[in-house]
Design an enzyme around this catalytic site. Structure first.
Site, PDB file in Angstrom:
ATOM      1  N   LYS C 129      12.943  14.623  42.495  1.00  0.00           N
ATOM      2  CA  LYS C 129      12.141  15.651  41.851  1.00  0.00           C
ATOM      3  C   LYS C 129      11.275  15.010  40.788  1.00  0.00           C
ATOM      4  CE  LYS C 129      15.537  17.290  38.414  1.00  0.00           C
ATOM      5  NZ  LYS C 129      14.750  16.897  37.265  1.00  0.00           N
ATOM      6  N   GLY C 161      16.788  20.360  29.211  1.00  0.00           N
ATOM      7  CA  GLY C 161      15.616  20.083  30.032  1.00  0.00           C
ATOM      8  C   GLY C 161      15.856  20.506  31.468  1.00  0.00           C
ATOM      9  N   CYS C 162      16.261  19.546  32.303  1.00  0.00           N
ATOM     10  CA  CYS C 162      16.367  19.806  33.736  1.00  0.00           C
ATOM     11  C   CYS C 162      17.495  20.763  34.073  1.00  0.00           C
ATOM     12  CB  CYS C 162      16.511  18.485  34.482  1.00  0.00           C
ATOM     13  SG  CYS C 162      15.074  17.406  34.216  1.00  0.00           S
ATOM     14  N   VAL C 163      18.591  20.727  33.299  1.00  0.00           N
ATOM     15  CA  VAL C 163      19.682  21.669  33.566  1.00  0.00           C
ATOM     16  C   VAL C 163      19.206  23.086  33.293  1.00  0.00           C
ATOM     17  CG1 VAL C 163      21.945  22.453  32.738  1.00  0.00           C
ATOM     18  CG2 VAL C 163      21.562  20.019  33.213  1.00  0.00           C
ATOM     19  N   THR C 166      16.679  24.297  35.901  1.00  0.00           N
ATOM     20  CA  THR C 166      17.297  24.566  37.199  1.00  0.00           C
ATOM     21  C   THR C 166      18.106  25.863  37.153  1.00  0.00           C
ATOM     22  OG1 THR C 166      17.399  22.195  37.667  1.00  0.00           O
ATOM     23  CG2 THR C 166      18.861  23.620  38.951  1.00  0.00           C
TER      24      THR C 166
END
Lengths: 230, 230, 230, 230
Positions: C129, C161-163, C166
């Site tokens: 990603k 951030g990404c957690v 998502t």
């Protein structure tokens, strides 16, 4: 109701003969989207590829060069997938049927872009996709935003598959879509012409490659040829 | 290369005659997606609608009832847009060309679902869309997840437009897609048959409505008929 | 209005102390989404990684094994991008600022999954990603559909951030989202706790890893451990 | 590792004091995205709304007018959903918990845009959404393409919910994102400041409304004030 018994080629020629059809026209920033020009699809010598116009790839190279010269992006897609069944998507359920794209495994020679394609490895974008539309679960969307593209020039194949799907998605997302007729191809001629006609009626300007070339030449070059107008 | 000069109907019949084609088959949870059965498209008396099989809507009603009885969702889409040019999307650029869907303004009588449609207002979902695919910028995607759907039964019209686009998106997203032949229609017969053939070759099981009915009857009812198997 | 002057840890502890909070709960089919456990982010010896709970990765491995044993999918994401400015996205515009993820170039050692991760190369999915959400322009969405997942167990980093991204996307798409607290981490403790609190209030069940383990053990194994319940 | 025990306001002030942070900066075409300024969220008299800066809405009106004057689009979102459980999404599973947005039923007075908002009904866009991000399953994406927007000015609330989610999606899609600090609000002050800090570190320029105003004034007007530069 149109109940014509003409075949697809005849119907497409009929549509082309009607010069009164309105156009979407070109905007200010084009992107070439050259779809799946990989050996398995276009190399008729070493692979089971298909060819309609023998000049298809040289036309595509010429348009791509014009785009680059104007500071506009060129994208080449590849249809590849991993070895897992899920990566085939729902297609895996009817493996190994006819019309299968299974076998386009990442790294296989059939997935390599054909050597006739003039890819500029320092400036063009190569985007891998698994499904028909070049937008589907790829970063083509955000790339178009980053470069402020408003017009897609769609080439490659197959007309009745990935080209059509990309054109419909491009149209839906708000882009002017241009299909230069000699630059798209399909192993199935009736499907090729039927889809050219559908696209011309609903979603795109289907024009000659020479008209596309003239339009591209008329576009104002972007100041920053590398970075688009960002 | 298939260079056949047959017309679209002949080619589709040829494909149907090949009984060896593998199927995707039905999964466990179906959703009916009944596309754009609004008066402007299907009412041949009061509007400029089109009709192929006069039983189309009663077939759709019967399949929808079977779905509901099994606790599975039924979706009806409507093609509508606001008065702003942008809401037409890029279409607005070639207004008022032929094949226009402009005029499907929110609230106009031509956008109302045809009164022959048996919509269950307490359980079915009505989803408004602006573009060909029923998934595009609508909440159909999250609805399918919420109900754990794995199989889409796509009906309505036009075969060469919104049906085809929805089928391609459904396939790409990982759904088994079923198109009951008598349940889809198009004002253009050659485009109808060419798209049925494309979909059957690549993306969907194109089957008879009676086969679809039999398959639906075989599905295990969900425990919670209202809420799917959530 | 909550005008508390407590810090993020205190506020998160306050929220956890309230045992009356309702839960989304587990559904029937889970997927582990283990985010960006690559050396550059988690290796504190050879790279500039960060660590909160030293058992984080062994917890993740244990949950992943339970998922696999039940025939449910395990996904590991990697944050990588190409060398082109556009591949950084809009981030490239403020290069080389602090908090940069530039440098996660495809193939660089810092992008390799940490060797402590028990990746099952024959059954797990590795998804690359470019942007915060694991769903954004990746095929995670269609994979979830193909496996009929209804519950996401999100681990890895960074929490802020990404957690978080998502989790928000998973929630929006209709999934039950579970965040086992000890399995997520962030280089910035205040941001870690503030985001755990936000997620718990709005989008996810933030629970202990031992509760997640118990819930996973209770799930019925899928008949076809390889292929999900397809 | 940042192990600071400061609270969110203190940490955000610390970040703001660092004048060396690089900026994304404004591009050429802005869009105001004014999020969920509906009575249920902002009317503190008749509804259970929240307010941080009493000038929030007048600031938003002023920036919106500047955008319109330059021929750039203004979007107002509303959070509404239908009566069906699925329309709440996965939220419905923990109904009626605290922090619920259930009750924002289509047509309910609490969903009406607050009367203080200067909406230009002939030129602005009103977009209904169900989930945190203004992009999620709405046509904001194609509208941004149609108007060739490259910069989003995000206002409204809640900072820790729909504002944050929209900012992350905007960043991911390739837009420069600007958050004028006085124009966003949250019922929870610690979450407000923690999310301003996260956004400033990762995804957006968090600036004062007066700086945003100055930047907007500097933008070149689009030739066609109605239709963007299409």
């Amino acid at each position: 109701m149109n109940q014509s018994e003409k075949n697809a080629l005849q119907l497409f020629q009929e549509l082309k003969a009607d010069k009164s059809r309105p156009r979407f026209g070109f905007g200010q920033v084009c992107c070439m989207i050259n779809i799946d020009l990989q050996r398995g699809f276009v190399d008729t010598v070493n692979f089971n590829g298909y060819e309609m116009d023998p000049e298809q790839i040289s036309h595509i190279n010429r348009l791509s060069r014009l785009c680059r010269d104007r500071g506009m992006p060129v994208v080449w897609t590849q249809n590849v997938h991993g070895a897992e069944a899920e990566d085939f998507g729902v297609r895996a359920l009817r493996r190994p049927g006819p019309d299968a794209v299974q076998g386009m495994l990442e790294g296989a020679p059939c997935t390599a872009l054909d050597s006739r394609c003039d890819v500029d490895r320092t400036r063009d974008f190569i985007i891998k996709k698994r499904m028909p539309s070049s937008f589907f679960e790829t970063h083509l969307g955000s790339l178009m935003v980053a470069r402020r593209v408003d017009t897609l020039i769609v080439t490659g194949g197959a007309t009745s598959g990935c080209v059509r799907a990309t054109v419909v998605d491009g149209f839906s997302r708000g882009y002017r879509v241009i299909v230069p007729e000699e630059c798209v191809a399909d192993a199935d001629a009736p499907a090729h012409f039927a889809n050219l006609r559908d696209m011309a009626r609903k979603y795109a300007d289907v024009i000659t490659v020479s008209e596309a070339e003239g339009q591209l030449r008329n576009l104002r070059k972007l100041d920053n040829a590398q970075g688009g107008d960002r």
